[in-house]
Motif scaffolding. Structure first.
Motif, mmCIF file in Angstrom:
data_model
loop_
_atom_site.group_PDB
_atom_site.id
_atom_site.type_symbol
_atom_site.label_atom_id
_atom_site.label_comp_id
_atom_site.label_asym_id
_atom_site.label_seq_id
_atom_site.Cartn_x
_atom_site.Cartn_y
_atom_site.Cartn_z
ATOM 1 N N ASP A 287 -13.672 15.739 -8.736
ATOM 2 C CA ASP A 287 -14.085 14.333 -8.702
ATOM 3 C C ASP A 287 -15.291 14.141 -7.781
ATOM 4 N N TYR B 263 0.931 6.998 -6.431
ATOM 5 C CA TYR B 263 -0.158 7.950 -6.647
ATOM 6 C C TYR B 263 0.305 9.372 -6.327
ATOM 7 N N ALA C 226 -8.994 13.242 -7.915
ATOM 8 C CA ALA C 226 -9.256 11.811 -8.068
ATOM 9 C C ALA C 226 -8.147 10.959 -7.450
ATOM 10 N N THR C 227 -6.905 11.377 -7.641
ATOM 11 C CA THR C 227 -5.786 10.605 -7.089
ATOM 12 C C THR C 227 -5.748 10.702 -5.574
ATOM 13 N N LYS D 52 0.829 -1.204 0.000
ATOM 14 C CA LYS D 52 0.000 0.000 0.000
ATOM 15 C C LYS D 52 0.863 1.252 0.000
ATOM 16 N N TRP E 25 -17.179 10.693 -0.825
ATOM 17 C CA TRP E 25 -16.386 10.020 0.205
ATOM 18 C C TRP E 25 -16.209 10.921 1.423
ATOM 19 N N LEU F 74 1.945 1.867 -3.435
ATOM 20 C CA LEU F 74 0.871 2.448 -4.238
ATOM 21 C C LEU F 74 0.677 3.923 -3.906
ATOM 22 N N GLN G 143 -8.415 6.108 0.073
ATOM 23 C CA GLN G 143 -9.000 4.769 0.160
ATOM 24 C C GLN G 143 -7.967 3.736 0.593
ATOM 25 N N GLU G 144 -6.758 3.861 0.083
ATOM 26 C CA GLU G 144 -5.691 2.936 0.472
ATOM 27 C C GLU G 144 -5.371 3.097 1.960
ATOM 28 N N ARG H 156 -7.903 8.053 -4.262
ATOM 29 C CA ARG H 156 -7.287 6.721 -4.287
ATOM 30 C C ARG H 156 -6.362 6.529 -3.091
ATOM 31 N N ILE H 157 -5.590 7.564 -2.780
ATOM 32 C CA ILE H 157 -4.696 7.499 -1.631
ATOM 33 C C ILE H 157 -5.502 7.379 -0.335
ATOM 34 N N GLN I 243 -16.748 11.394 -6.788
ATOM 35 C CA GLN I 243 -16.581 10.343 -5.799
ATOM 36 C C GLN I 243 -15.807 10.842 -4.595
#
Length: 259
Positions: A68, A23, A32-33, A16, A74, A19, A39-40, A36-37, A70
């Protein structure tokens, strides 16, 4: 907070971290990125760090029209979960201003009602739309503010205000919706819409078009009934049937609709 020292969890955690580092090296400007971070990190149990990254994404995106969605969802879900309703409302307000749409308006309404502040937020949102409605300089990727204002007012159930806002701006879908909702108390206005929408439709062929012709004729009949002029509709219908008599399938559909 560090990741677990269990060997298996450590391996997963290192994956993780890799990742997250990847990112972080190429952050999208719309947030958006960052999501992702977040969420990780959330999956790794680092909830505070996750929220911090998500909030950073919102700040980075600012008032971008392509923020974004989403990421917004979130962050707001996290705020609501921990009782930060005012913060969720602030995000929804900023999102509506940068991404004005019926969806963002509804989200703003839900968040404001949860805080007991909908009346003031509603006034501000409608004032914003009205101020933008007359402008031809609107953001790419976002619907024309004048048409959005019509949709919002319809969603609010303020049909008369929507009708006023629709003048010169509404599309056929909106006009049809308005006519259907106006028919009982403003049949003359509704009739004008139905008559206008019927004209180009008479040039179309196919079952879908024929059923829509029948639907509009039924609506025209309802307006004349409301106006107390059924004889005028009888004459109008006879003229339409004469004009379109060479379309037997249409005639059959009109017959089945009592026309």
């Amino acid at each position: 907070m560090g990741l677990s020292t269990n060997p298996r969890h450590t391996e997963q955690g290192e994956g993780k971290q890799f990742l997250i580092a990847a990112y972080s090296a190429d952050l999208a400007p719309n947030g958006a990125t960052h999501l992702r971070i977040a969420q990780e990190l959330d999956e790794a149990g680092r909830t505070a760090d996750a929220l911090e990254w998500a909030e950073r994404g919102l700040r980075t995106a600012g008032n971008r029209y392509d923020l974004d969605r989403q990421l917004v969802e979130w962050v707001c879900a996290r705020y609501v979960r921990v009782g930060r309703l005012d913060d969720a409302l602030a995000v929804r307000r900023d999102c509506f201003r940068s991404q004005s749409s019926l969806t963002s308006y509804r989200s703003l309404r839900s968040a404001a009602r949860a805080c007991g502040r909908w009346e003031e937020e509603r006034t501000a949102a409608l004032n914003l739309l009205r101020a933008s409605a007359g402008s031809s300089d609107f953001v790419a990727g976002v619907g024309h503010p004048a048409r959005l204002l019509v949709d919002v007012l319809l969603d609010e159930g303020d049909v008369d205000a929507a009708w006023q806002a629709a003048s010169g701006h509404a599309d056929d879908r909106q006009l049809l919706t308005l006519a259907d909702r106006l028919r009982d108390h403003r049949p003359t206005d509704a009739l004008g819409v139905y008559l206008r929408l019927l004209q180009p439709l008479k040039q179309a062929t196919g079952d879908e078009a024929y059923h829509e012709v029948a639907r509009l004729l039924r609506s025209i009949r309802a307006c004349h009934e409301r106006l107390g002029t059924p004889e005028e509709f009888t004459r109008y219908l006879a003229a339409q049937r004469t004009e379109l008599k060479r379309r037997p399938k249409l005639m059959k559909i009109l017959d089945s609709n009592g026309l």
